[in-house]
Design a protein around this motif. Structure first.
Motif, PDB file in Angstrom:
ATOM      1  N   UNK A  14      13.499  17.201   2.189  1.00 17.40           N
ATOM      2  CA  UNK A  14      12.664  16.003   2.403  1.00 17.40           C
ATOM      3  C   UNK A  14      11.508  15.984   1.400  1.00 17.40           C
ATOM      4  N   UNK A  15      10.916  17.158   1.140  1.00 14.72           N
ATOM      5  CA  UNK A  15       9.828  17.223   0.156  1.00 14.72           C
ATOM      6  C   UNK A  15      10.343  16.900  -1.252  1.00 14.72           C
ATOM      7  N   UNK A  16      11.557  17.354  -1.571  1.00 12.81           N
ATOM      8  CA  UNK A  16      12.160  17.011  -2.867  1.00 12.81           C
ATOM      9  C   UNK A  16      12.319  15.505  -3.004  1.00 12.81           C
ATOM     10  N   UNK A  17      12.750  14.874  -1.940  1.00 14.08           N
ATOM     11  CA  UNK A  17      12.919  13.415  -1.973  1.00 14.08           C
ATOM     12  C   UNK A  17      11.570  12.711  -2.097  1.00 14.08           C
ATOM     13  N   UNK A  18      10.545  13.244  -1.449  1.00 15.90           N
ATOM     14  CA  UNK A  18       9.206  12.670  -1.600  1.00 15.90           C
ATOM     15  C   UNK A  18       8.765  12.764  -3.058  1.00 15.90           C
ATOM     16  N   UNK A  19       9.064  13.887  -3.704  1.00 13.12           N
ATOM     17  CA  UNK A  19       8.745  14.030  -5.128  1.00 13.12           C
ATOM     18  C   UNK A  19       9.472  12.997  -5.973  1.00 13.12           C
ATOM     19  N   UNK A  20      10.709  12.699  -5.621  1.00 15.00           N
ATOM     20  CA  UNK A  20      11.459  11.674  -6.347  1.00 15.00           C
ATOM     21  C   UNK A  20      10.811  10.305  -6.151  1.00 15.00           C
ATOM     22  N   UNK A  21      10.344  10.024  -4.941  1.00 20.22           N
ATOM     23  CA  UNK A  21       9.639   8.762  -4.686  1.00 20.22           C
ATOM     24  C   UNK A  21       8.398   8.690  -5.562  1.00 20.22           C
ATOM     25  N   UNK A  22       7.653   9.781  -5.630  1.00 16.00           N
ATOM     26  CA  UNK A  22       6.440   9.802  -6.448  1.00 16.00           C
ATOM     27  C   UNK A  22       6.758   9.513  -7.908  1.00 16.00           C
ATOM     28  N   UNK A  23       7.847  10.108  -8.405  1.00 13.15           N
ATOM     29  CA  UNK A  23       8.208   9.888  -9.813  1.00 13.15           C
ATOM     30  C   UNK A  23       8.587   8.437 -10.060  1.00 13.15           C
ATOM     31  N   UNK A  24       9.309   7.844  -9.132  1.00 18.04           N
ATOM     32  CA  UNK A  24       9.678   6.428  -9.286  1.00 18.04           C
ATOM     33  C   UNK A  24       8.424   5.561  -9.278  1.00 18.04           C
ATOM     34  N   UNK A  25       7.515   5.823  -8.332  1.00 17.35           N
ATOM     35  CA  UNK A  25       6.281   5.030  -8.260  1.00 17.35           C
ATOM     36  C   UNK A  25       5.451   5.205  -9.521  1.00 17.35           C
ATOM     37  N   UNK A  26       5.315   6.434  -9.979  1.00 18.18           N
ATOM     38  CA  UNK A  26       4.502   6.713 -11.164  1.00 18.18           C
ATOM     39  C   UNK A  26       5.078   6.035 -12.412  1.00 18.18           C
ATOM     40  N   UNK A  27       6.386   6.068 -12.538  1.00 17.05           N
ATOM     41  CA  UNK A  27       7.040   5.516 -13.725  1.00 17.05           C
ATOM     42  C   UNK A  27       7.238   4.004 -13.645  1.00 17.05           C
ATOM     43  N   UNK A  28       7.683   3.508 -12.469  1.00 15.17           N
ATOM     44  CA  UNK A  28       8.133   2.120 -12.371  1.00 15.17           C
ATOM     45  C   UNK A  28       7.345   1.256 -11.402  1.00 15.17           C
ATOM     46  N   UNK A  29       6.450   1.860 -10.638  1.00 13.98           N
ATOM     47  CA  UNK A  29       5.691   1.102  -9.649  1.00 13.98           C
ATOM     48  C   UNK A  29       6.344   1.167  -8.280  1.00 13.98           C
ATOM     49  N   UNK A  30       5.548   0.885  -7.267  1.00 17.21           N
ATOM     50  CA  UNK A  30       6.015   1.022  -5.890  1.00 17.21           C
ATOM     51  C   UNK A  30       7.103   0.005  -5.551  1.00 17.21           C
ATOM     52  N   UNK A  31       7.092  -1.150  -6.183  1.00 20.28           N
ATOM     53  CA  UNK A  31       8.117  -2.164  -5.901  1.00 20.28           C
ATOM     54  C   UNK A  31       9.510  -1.675  -6.291  1.00 20.28           C
ATOM     55  N   UNK A  32       9.590  -0.720  -7.199  1.00 20.72           N
ATOM     56  CA  UNK A  32      10.887  -0.213  -7.661  1.00 20.72           C
ATOM     57  C   UNK A  32      11.499   0.819  -6.722  1.00 20.72           C
ATOM     58  N   UNK A  33      10.748   1.238  -5.709  1.00 18.25           N
ATOM     59  CA  UNK A  33      11.270   2.252  -4.792  1.00 18.25           C
ATOM     60  C   UNK A  33      12.329   1.622  -3.891  1.00 18.25           C
ATOM     61  N   UNK A  34      13.506   2.188  -3.938  1.00 22.49           N
ATOM     62  CA  UNK A  34      14.606   1.802  -3.056  1.00 22.49           C
ATOM     63  C   UNK A  34      15.403   3.068  -2.769  1.00 22.49           C
ATOM     64  N   UNK A  35      16.261   2.995  -1.778  1.00 22.14           N
ATOM     65  CA  UNK A  35      17.127   4.145  -1.476  1.00 22.14           C
ATOM     66  C   UNK A  35      17.941   4.491  -2.713  1.00 22.14           C
ATOM     67  N   UNK A  36      18.485   3.478  -3.358  1.00 24.69           N
ATOM     68  CA  UNK A  36      19.325   3.698  -4.546  1.00 24.69           C
ATOM     69  C   UNK A  36      18.522   4.317  -5.697  1.00 24.69           C
TER      70      UNK A  36
END
Length: 191
Positions: free
Chosen positions: A11-33
């Motif tokens: 779960x922490x690994x997935x949270x890190x992936x969310x952080x990377x997506x937000x940092x790189x692409x913005x929060x709107x880009x966060x999706x399961x895919x």
């Protein structure tokens, strides 16, 4: 022998992936895919841990609070109360890459929480924790003040930290400038 899976670590690994997506692409880009792709997992495997995007985002935001709390509790003793307070508060501000990412995630949730009550609850938890930290700090530095005066000073300190953090995130202040401004404000709190 069956493989033992540490579900909390996953779960922490997935949270890190969310952080990377937000940092790189913005929060709107966060999706399961998007998070599945970032983590190298399939969407189905990710859904085993988080059924919805909102659950994933909420956990990722809560991880910010967990990490900051771990850093603060790991701080060693300081020689003077003001030094202890300074070190503690600097851990909450975006003064290096790690803290910049954490602050970016936290402030991104302000906008998300405006339209989503579940995410607003997560954001409120972080805001309440920070307000409590500021109250504790002011009470520690200024036990001579009345409770009302302590609350007023704590609110002011919280606003200063949030404002400086936003200015660093927006590029209006450097981390060094923000730390200096916090230092100046703390000087007004010293007994």
């Amino acid at each position: 022998m069956p493989k033992i899976v540490d579900h909390e670590e996953r779960r922490r690994e997935l949270a890190g992936a969310v952080w990377r997506v937000i940092t790189r692409d913005g929060v709107a880009a966060v999706s399961i895919r998007a998070v599945a792709a970032e983590s190298g997992w399939s969407s189905g495997a990710l859904r085993h841990y988080f059924a919805t995007r909102d659950e994933l985002l909420a956990f990722a935001c809560e991880q910010v609070l967990t990490r900051v709390t771990e850093r603060i509790t790991g701080l060693g003793p300081a020689s003077e109360p003001i030094d202890a307070v300074r070190r503690l508060l600097l851990e909450t501000m975006p003064l290096d890459e790690e803290r910049h990412i954490e602050a970016s995630i936290t402030f991104a949730f302000l906008a998300l929480g405006l339209g989503d009550p579940a995410l607003a609850a997560v954001q409120r938890k972080i805001l309440i924790e920070m307000a409590g930290l500021c109250r504790d700090v002011v009470g520690y530095l200024r036990p001579d003040l009345t409770p009302e005066e302590q609350l007023s000073q704590a609110r002011r300190l919280n606003a200063v930290i949030d404002g400086l953090s936003v200015h660093v995130l927006a590029g209006h202040l450097t981390p060094t400038d923000a730390a200096a401004e916090l230092e100046a404000h703390l000087a007004t709190l010293a007994p």
